[in-house]
Write an enzyme that holds these catalytic residues in place. Structure first.
Site, PDB file in Angstrom:
ATOM      1  N   ARG A 237       0.880  -1.169   0.000  1.00 51.74           N
ATOM      2  CA  ARG A 237       0.000   0.000   0.000  1.00 51.74           C
ATOM      3  C   ARG A 237       0.917   1.219   0.000  1.00 51.74           C
ATOM      4  O   ARG A 237       2.020   1.174   0.563  1.00 51.74           O
ATOM      5  CB  ARG A 237      -0.878   0.036   1.261  1.00 51.74           C
ATOM      6  CG  ARG A 237      -2.001  -1.003   1.275  1.00 51.74           C
ATOM      7  CD  ARG A 237      -3.102  -0.677   0.262  1.00 51.74           C
ATOM      8  NE  ARG A 237      -4.225  -1.585   0.301  1.00 51.74           N
ATOM      9  CZ  ARG A 237      -4.323  -2.706  -0.420  1.00 51.74           C
ATOM     10  NH1 ARG A 237      -3.343  -3.066  -1.216  1.00 51.74           N
ATOM     11  NH2 ARG A 237      -5.401  -3.466  -0.337  1.00 51.74           N
ATOM     12  N   GLU A 266      -4.242   7.821  -4.006  1.00 51.56           N
ATOM     13  CA  GLU A 266      -4.718   7.159  -5.229  1.00 51.56           C
ATOM     14  C   GLU A 266      -6.117   7.654  -5.574  1.00 51.56           C
ATOM     15  O   GLU A 266      -6.956   7.721  -4.673  1.00 51.56           O
ATOM     16  CB  GLU A 266      -4.726   5.638  -5.051  1.00 51.56           C
ATOM     17  CG  GLU A 266      -3.321   5.084  -4.885  1.00 51.56           C
ATOM     18  CD  GLU A 266      -3.280   3.565  -4.638  1.00 51.56           C
ATOM     19  OE1 GLU A 266      -4.336   2.910  -4.734  1.00 51.56           O
ATOM     20  OE2 GLU A 266      -2.196   3.051  -4.355  1.00 51.56           O
ATOM     21  N   HIS A 285      -2.314   0.635  -9.269  1.00 53.00           N
ATOM     22  CA  HIS A 285      -2.797  -0.322  -8.258  1.00 53.00           C
ATOM     23  C   HIS A 285      -3.619  -1.440  -8.931  1.00 53.00           C
ATOM     24  O   HIS A 285      -4.821  -1.564  -8.714  1.00 53.00           O
ATOM     25  CB  HIS A 285      -3.629   0.388  -7.178  1.00 53.00           C
ATOM     26  CG  HIS A 285      -3.791  -0.436  -5.936  1.00 53.00           C
ATOM     27  ND1 HIS A 285      -4.019   0.105  -4.702  1.00 53.00           N
ATOM     28  CD2 HIS A 285      -3.749  -1.777  -5.728  1.00 53.00           C
ATOM     29  CE1 HIS A 285      -4.129  -0.858  -3.803  1.00 53.00           C
ATOM     30  NE2 HIS A 285      -3.963  -2.020  -4.402  1.00 53.00           N
TER      31      HIS A 285
END
Ligand code: DGY
Length: 328
Positions: A237, A266, A285
Site C-alpha cells: 500500500r 490514489e 494499483h
C-alpha cells in the site's frame, strides 16, 4: 422481501447480475461515503455491503444499523475498522489466496520492467529512436542471480520467493513479523533484520499489509541503508512508504530506480514528481487485475456476502470472534 445490499466498485458483471437476481441491489459507483446522500439513505436498511477500498469506519457504521456483513473485494483490508465492526457484531471478509500468484506476477513484472528499462525502451522504439535505444546509456541491469529482499513473507511474499528462487536463481532474503521456516526450506530463503535486508538487497520488495506498525515503514533512514544500485518495489500500500522520502531518494541517487503499483494518494496526483521520473515504473494499483483473478475475487467476495446474509460462516472471515458470538 429481498434483503437489501449495496454494491460499490469493483464487482465483475456476472457476479453482480447473480446478486441482482437474489437481492435488492443498490449499485453505486465512485461513492464518497461521507457525502453521497443516496448511499447514506440505502445504508440505513442495508444488510450487506460489498466492494473495494471503501473506508468503513465508525461514522459510516453509525448510519448502518442493520448491517451484518462487509465484504471486501481485496485481500488488503486496511480500509476496514475491524475493531469497530467487531464491537457491533458485523462480519468482515476479504479475498485471500485467489490473487496470490497474480500479484506475485505483477511484482516481477514491475521489477523486470524497472531493471531492464522496458517502458523507456518501448517509448524509444515507438518514437522511431531504435538506434538511440541501443546505446549503453540505456542498458539495464540483470535480475537473475541477484539478491531479492522480501519485506512481508505472507502468501504473496512466498509466491514472490518461489519465482525468485526457481525462475531467476536469485538469492532470497526476507523480513517478516514471524519466521517462516517452511518458506526458508522451500525457497532457500534467509530470514534477516530489516536493516540487513535493505543493505544487501538489489531488489527490496515491499509486500506487507498496511497496519499501524507498517505505516511509514520505509522512509529516509531505510532508503539510506539501501544500495545506490537498489531498485525498490512497492506492491503493498502506498502508505507503507514515506513517499516524499522515496522521491528524495530517487532524486539524489540514494537508490537507482523504483517499481510502484501503489501510491500514498490514489489516484496519484498529477503533479507527483514520481510521474516525471524515467527510472520509476508506475502502475495504477492493479496487482491483482487480470480477467481471471478479478472474477475469482468477485466470486469469493459474493460467496462471503451470501454466507453472512444467510447465517452461514463466510469462507474467508477476518473477524471470527463475531461468528463465535453470533452462533453461541
Ligand atoms: C488487494 O487485494 O489488496 C490488492 O491490493 C488489490 O486491491
Amino acid at each position: 422481501m429481498k434483503k437489501k445490499i449495496i454494491v460499490y466498485e469493483r464487482l465483475e458483471k456476472p457476479v453482480l447480475e447473480s446478486l441482482q437476481n437474489k437481492y435488492d441491489v443498490k449499485f453505486l459507483k465512485n461513492i464518497d461515503a461521507k457525502t453521497n446522500e443516496e448511499f447514506l439513505e440505502h445504508l440505513k436498511d442495508a444488510e450487506g455491503i460489498i466492494g473495494l477500498a471503501l473506508e468503513v469506519n465508525k461514522a459510516l457504521l453509525d448510519n448502518a444499523p442493520n448491517l451484518k456483513i462487509v465484504s471486501n473485494v481485496s485481500v488488503g483490508y486496511n480500509n476496514l475498522d475491524i475493531e469497530e465492526l467487531s464491537k457491533r457484531n458485523i462480519m468482515a471478509t476479504n479475498t485471500p489466496d485467489v490473487l496470490t500468484d497474480t500479484v506475485a506476477d505483477t511484482v516481477f513484472g514491475i521489477l523486470l520492467a524497472a531493471a531492464r528499462r522496458i517502458p523507456e525502451l518501448d517509448h524509444l522504439v515507438k518514437s522511431k529512436q531504435w538506434i538511440e535505444a541501443l546505446g549503453p546509456e540505456y542498458y539495464g541491469v540483470d535480475v537473475h542471480h541477484k539478491t531479492i529482499g522480501i519485506i512481508g513473507m505472507g502468501r504473496i511474499g512466498q509466491a514472490i520467493a518461489k519465482r525468485a528462487k526457481f525462475g531467476f536463481d536469485m538469492n532470497v532474503l526476507y523480513h517478516s513479523r514471524t519466521r517462516k521456516h517452511d518458506a526458508e526450506e522451500k525457497f532457500d530463503a534467509t530470514y534477516c533484520s530489516l536493516e540487513k535486508l535493505l543493505a544487501e538487497s538489489d531488489f527490496p520488495v515491499l509486500i506487507t499489509p498496511l497496519t499501524a506498525e507498517t505505516t511509514g515503514l520505509i522512509g529516509k533512514k531505510e532508503f539510506q541503508l539501501m544500495k545506490h544500485s537498489a531498485i525498490f518495489i512497492n506492491a503493498s500500500r502506498g502508505k507503507t512508504v514515506v513517499e516524499k522520502d522515496l522521491i528524495e531518494a530517487l532524486q539524489t541517487g540514494e537508490i537507482a530506480a523504483a517499481g510502484l503499483d501503489v501510491f500514498e494518494q490514489e489516484p496519484v496526483e498529477p503533479n507527483n514528481p514520481l510521474l516525471d521520473m524515467k527510472n520509476v515504473v508506475t502502475l495504477p494499483h492493479v496487482g491483482s487485475s487480470t480477467y481471471e483473478t478479478e472474477l475469482k475475487m468477485s466470486e469469493l467476495a459474493a460467496r462471503n456476502l451470501e454466507a453472512g446474509l444467510n447465517g452461514d460462516k463466510p469462507p474467508t472471515l477476518i473477524n471470527p470472534k463475531v461468528w463465535e458470538l453470533l452462533t453461541k
